[in-house]
Design a protein around this motif. Structure first.
Motif, PDB file in Angstrom:
ATOM      1  N   TYR A   8       0.821  -1.219   0.000  1.00 53.66           N
ATOM      2  CA  TYR A   8       0.000   0.000   0.000  1.00 53.66           C
ATOM      3  C   TYR A   8       0.854   1.269   0.000  1.00 53.66           C
ATOM      4  O   TYR A   8       0.442   2.305   0.521  1.00 53.66           O
ATOM      5  CB  TYR A   8      -0.984  -0.036   1.173  1.00 53.66           C
TER       6      TYR A   8
ATOM      7  N   ASN B 111      -8.930   0.998  -2.795  1.00 53.12           N
ATOM      8  CA  ASN B 111      -8.012   2.114  -3.063  1.00 53.12           C
ATOM      9  C   ASN B 111      -7.273   1.840  -4.363  1.00 53.12           C
ATOM     10  O   ASN B 111      -7.412   0.763  -4.954  1.00 53.12           O
ATOM     11  CB  ASN B 111      -7.046   2.323  -1.887  1.00 53.12           C
ATOM     12  N   ASP B 112      -6.465   2.801  -4.780  1.00 49.66           N
ATOM     13  CA  ASP B 112      -5.793   2.699  -6.076  1.00 49.66           C
ATOM     14  C   ASP B 112      -4.867   1.493  -6.155  1.00 49.66           C
ATOM     15  O   ASP B 112      -4.602   0.955  -7.221  1.00 49.66           O
ATOM     16  CB  ASP B 112      -4.956   3.959  -6.345  1.00 49.66           C
TER      17      ASP B 112
ATOM     18  N   PRO C 180      -4.398   9.566   5.808  1.00 54.53           N
ATOM     19  CA  PRO C 180      -4.527   9.349   4.362  1.00 54.53           C
ATOM     20  C   PRO C 180      -3.550  10.235   3.594  1.00 54.53           C
ATOM     21  O   PRO C 180      -3.403  11.418   3.886  1.00 54.53           O
ATOM     22  CB  PRO C 180      -5.984   9.745   4.083  1.00 54.53           C
TER      23      PRO C 180
END
Ligand code: ADP
Length: 386
Positions: free
Chosen positions: A293, A339-340, A372
């Motif tokens: 991540y 998420n991306d 974030p």
């Protein structure tokens, strides 16, 4: 009558009036005075309100008037009088009957009254209408029973589900491992005979198959921990060595993503009583997530520290971070935050769930703090000697 006798007489009348008013002003409790055989001599406003009878309808009647027919058939009124005589005072709870035939739940005290020579002269019965409390209690009991039943049903469904997952995972693992073997043989043994396109396709099949095996393994591990079948095998574990080994094992991944990894340890040898194989998997999960991540070029820092009783491992990254709302559910089963990066890097949402269970089994703790866009820190604390 002399003046002083007259005065005393008036005083007695006054006192009696005071007691009568005191007796009558009690509204929430019914007070019923009975003679020695259980016939009603007098009562107060509270008793009138509770039972719905007018005073002249009950004076001279037997107090069994308020008992349920079944209780009368069983001889309960006389038994109560006898018990109150023998024990001075009895406390009971039961249904009683109103004038209109409806029943009310009463808490009752029946006290025997004696004269100075000890002869029985009557009884005082005090009643309170507790129907509302009884209804609430009964409703609660019924709800509780229903909930317990539902819990038992859910528990058994859960066990069936866990067994199914465990069985299905076992069955899936064998063919998936077979496929991996053959695809691996093709990639390694026939490289010069494969066209570029063929090799690319086989590599894709190999990667998908690896993710499938990872998923099956995660499902199996989770089913095992949920069924309480994980028994830790503890031995002294050198944490510094373990962290270095896990980082070394994942070095290819960091290199591929051009990420830098720093291991910091502010204490020399930090040893802990733990299940080494499982603790290794905990670290693999956390460090792999930190990499997964975090964008290419990011940094991952693993810090080891120790207090007298605990060893602390912090895995921090400069990755995409987690919102405060998502952080609350981060250790839930199957929790995946879209998420991306999650889409193209695989995952099952089982890793952190399993990690927390293993840390719990070590009587340790795990927390996340994250911002974030800035990165995340996962902090694990485990007691050194449990
Ligand atoms: P997964 O197999 O999907 O990675 P995990 O249980 O390990 O499952 O993680 C659950 C979710 O938590 C992930 O889908 C990801 O969105 C989020 N997550 C875990 N670690 C990190 C991290 N270091 N940074 C940002 N998000 C993370």
């Amino acid at each position: 009558m002399t003046a002083s006798l007259q005065e005393t007489h008036e005083k007695v009348i006054q006192e009696r009036e005071k007691y009568r008013q005191l007796f009558d002003c009690v509204q929430d409790y019914g007070i019923i005075l009975l003679d020695a055989s259980g016939y009603i001599e007098t009562w107060n406003t509270g008793a009138r309100k509770i039972t719905g009878y007018a005073t002249d309808e009950v004076i001279g009647k037997h107090f069994s008037l308020f008992y349920m027919p079944t209780a009368i058939d069983a001889g309960k009124p006389d038994k109560d009088l006898l018990r109150a005589t023998q024990q001075d005072r009895i406390e009971t709870e039961d249904w009683q009957v109103n004038k209109d035939g409806s029943r009310f739940w009463a808490t009752m005290t029946l006290t025997s009254l004696m004269d100075k020579s000890g002869s029985l002269i009557g009884f005082a019965k005090i009643i309170k209408d507790m129907t509302e409390r009884k209804m609430n209690e009964d409703a609660l009991r019924t709800a509780n029973k229903r909930l317990t039943q539902q819990y038992v049903e859910l528990e058994s469904l859960n066990t069936v589900k866990d067994e199914f997952i465990s069985l299905a995972s076992h069955q899936l693992r064998t063919p998936a491992t077979g496929i991996k073997q053959f695809l691996g043989m093709l990639l390694e043994g026939y490289t010069d005979q494969l066209t570029g396109t063929q090799r690319r396709y086989i590599q894709k099949a190999y990667d998908s198959n690896e993710r499938q095996i990872d998923l099956v393994n995660s499902l199996l591990r989770t089913a095992q921990v949920d069924a309480g079948k994980v028994i830790l095998t503890k031995s002294p574990v050198d944490m510094g060595r373990l962290v270095d080994s896990v980082v070394g094992e994942l070095q290819d991944v960091f290199t591929r993503r051009t990420q830098t990894v720093i291991v910091q340890s502010n204490s020399h040898i930090v040893s802990v009583q733990a299940d080494e194989a499982r603790l290794r998997m905990v670290l693999e999960n956390l460090i792999d997530n930190a990499s997964k991540y975090t964008d290419s070029g990011g940094h991952i820092t693993i810090t080891l520290s120790a207090t007298k009783k605990y060893v602390k491992i912090c895995v921090s990254d400069t990755g995409i971070g987690i919102s405060p709302a998502d952080s609350k559910h981060i250790f839930d089963k199957f929790n995946q935050i879209p998420n991306d990066l999650s889409g193209n890097r695989g995952g099952s949402g089982l890793g952190l769930y399993w990690v927390k269970k293993i840390i719990d089994l070590h009587q340790g703790t795990i927390h996340v703090s994250s911002q974030p866009g800035k990165g995340s820190v996962f902090t694990v604390s485990i007691p050194k000697n449990v």
